[in-house]
Scaffold this motif. Structure first.
Motif, PDB file in Angstrom:
ATOM      1  N   LEU A  38     -29.993 -23.524 -36.883  1.00  0.00           N
ATOM      2  CA  LEU A  38     -31.289 -23.992 -37.376  1.00  0.00           C
ATOM      3  C   LEU A  38     -31.412 -25.502 -37.239  1.00  0.00           C
ATOM      4  O   LEU A  38     -32.440 -26.023 -36.769  1.00  0.00           O
ATOM      5  N   GLU A  39     -30.370 -26.228 -37.606  1.00  0.00           N
ATOM      6  CA  GLU A  39     -30.387 -27.678 -37.465  1.00  0.00           C
ATOM      7  C   GLU A  39     -30.496 -28.087 -35.996  1.00  0.00           C
ATOM      8  O   GLU A  39     -31.189 -29.050 -35.652  1.00  0.00           O
ATOM      9  N   ALA A  40     -29.815 -27.342 -35.114  1.00  0.00           N
ATOM     10  CA  ALA A  40     -29.866 -27.647 -33.681  1.00  0.00           C
ATOM     11  C   ALA A  40     -31.267 -27.423 -33.130  1.00  0.00           C
ATOM     12  O   ALA A  40     -31.740 -28.182 -32.270  1.00  0.00           O
ATOM     13  N   ILE A  41     -31.948 -26.377 -33.607  1.00  0.00           N
ATOM     14  CA  ILE A  41     -33.323 -26.106 -33.155  1.00  0.00           C
ATOM     15  C   ILE A  41     -34.234 -27.253 -33.542  1.00  0.00           C
ATOM     16  O   ILE A  41     -35.071 -27.716 -32.749  1.00  0.00           O
ATOM     17  N   ILE A  42     -34.098 -27.737 -34.774  1.00  0.00           N
ATOM     18  CA  ILE A  42     -34.918 -28.853 -35.235  1.00  0.00           C
ATOM     19  C   ILE A  42     -34.681 -30.082 -34.356  1.00  0.00           C
ATOM     20  O   ILE A  42     -35.621 -30.809 -34.005  1.00  0.00           O
ATOM     21  N   ASP A  43     -33.427 -30.319 -33.970  1.00  0.00           N
ATOM     22  CA  ASP A  43     -33.101 -31.447 -33.102  1.00  0.00           C
ATOM     23  C   ASP A  43     -33.759 -31.323 -31.730  1.00  0.00           C
ATOM     24  O   ASP A  43     -33.961 -32.330 -31.039  1.00  0.00           O
ATOM     25  N   GLU A  44     -34.074 -30.081 -31.329  1.00  0.00           N
ATOM     26  CA  GLU A  44     -34.674 -29.842 -30.012  1.00  0.00           C
ATOM     27  C   GLU A  44     -36.186 -30.070 -30.012  1.00  0.00           C
ATOM     28  O   GLU A  44     -36.820 -29.981 -28.962  1.00  0.00           O
TER      29      GLU A  44
END
Length: 369
Positions: A38-44
């Protein structure tokens, strides 16, 4: 995030004391992985612009119809104004005639004829590429194992993209056809080997739609560097008027077996917490795809988006690509760069390998940074 929002990650893990040790460890790990995802998606959630970087094509050709189809299709991707260049390579295998039992004189003439035809063929492809606007087009004919020569030549030339044709058989079809020594060798075909072992991106062309003026790409996206690189490559190759289906597939956090392994006192709580986290993840995936669709629009590419939940995401990519209503031309998947020698084999479970081996009549672009 570009959208100026934050996403709550405060969902608490249920106490491990309510579960068997193994179930606790498995479920806790899956929740932690989902939070990281989820955190990685936000970073994208940042825009990606088209890059007009020149492409160094390596066209691996032969005298078959599949190869001709690959060249004709790839002509839509070359761009002389961008500064693209190309090297046309044909690999013969003259040694295959040695065990035929034919006379020495006939063998000599057959080898000479094959070499002559190969030289004519690469010249014809060179002319097509020059007519398409490329000024820097070189050719070569080599003899030996096509798989290793193509991979080695791509590395030597610093190629950006290898283009080659394929019969478009799935793994199951190739196994079914493997009734002779020759067809058994196709289980480890040239296109499979090159797409898995090349250090650069590889386009395997399978049954292209000759009548289509535009190209429709299916881009498999998630919150990884490989997916971002794949999207960037598609955006660079696509022309104004082309189309893109942006597909994100998320795995369920807990499977039915995971839930069944939990104690009844915590099973409902775990299921509810998983649904909540999946809802957050789905929301962020929608935001990410919305931004990617805007990136496409900025490059003149018409994009649609889709999020699916599947236990095995690569299978969902194959199914969507094969859906006749989608009319996909090229499936775009990211892959890690091969850094070992060509004798090293990638994991059989790799997404790019699975997609390339199981998509039958759609071309596959395996992108490596």
């Amino acid at each position: 995030s570009t959208w100026g929002h934050s996403s709550s990650l405060s969902l608490s893990l249920f106490p491990p004391t309510h579960m068997a040790d193994s179930a606790a460890s498995t479920s806790t790990g899956k929740f932690e992985h989902a939070r990281q995802d989820l955190e990685a998606i936000i970073d994208e959630e940042v825009s990606i612009a088209r890059e007009e970087t020149p492409v160094k094509f390596l066209f691996a050709v032969d005298c078959t119809e599949h190869s001709s189809d690959a060249v004709r299709f790839a002509l839509k991707l070359v761009n002389g104004a961008r500064g693209d260049s190309a090297h046309v390579l044909q690999v013969t295998n003259l040694a295959k005639h040695e065990a035929s039992g034919l006379s020495k004189d006939l063998l000599t003439r057959m080898k000479a004829s094959e070499a002559r035809c190969a030289k004519i063929n690469v010249g014809q492809v060179q002319k097509l590429l020059q007519d398409a606007g490329l000024t820097a087009v070189t050719t070569a004919v080599e003899d030996g194992d096509a798989r290793t020569i193509i991979v080695s030549e791509a590395a030597h030339l610093g190629a950006t993209l290898v283009v080659l044709g394929s019969r478009g058989l799935s793994t199951q079809q190739r196994v079914f056809e493997a009734s002779t020594a020759e067809t058994r060798q196709e289980l480890n075909s040239v296109s499979d080997f090159v797409s898995e072992m090349a250090k650069c991106s590889v386009l395997v062309v399978k049954a292209p739609r000759a009548e289509a003026a535009e190209i429709k790409f299916l881009v498999a996206l998630n919150a990884t560097h490989h997916a971002r690189t794949a999207f960037r490559a598609m955006l660079g190759l696509a022309r104004a008027g082309d189309k893109a289906l942006l597909l994100a597939v998320q795995e369920p956090i807990l499977s039915a077996d995971d839930l069944q392994a939990l104690d009844e006192t915590v099973r409902a709580e775990a299921a509810a917490e998983a649904r909540a986290l999946e809802g957050q993840r789905r929301s962020e995936l929608d935001r990410m795809l919305e931004i990617r669709a805007a990136d496409c629009l900025g490059a003149g590419v018409v994009a649609t988006t889709l999020v699916q939940t599947r236990v095995f995401p690569p299978h969902a990519v194959v199914q969507r690509a094969e859906d006749p209503t989608e009319r996909v031309d090229v499936v775009v998947v990211g892959a890690g760069r091969q850094t070992a020698g060509i004798s090293h084999r990638p994991k059989l479970g790799a997404v790019s390998s699975y997609v390339n081996r199981n998509v039958r009549d759609r071309s596959v672009l395996v992108v490596r940074a």
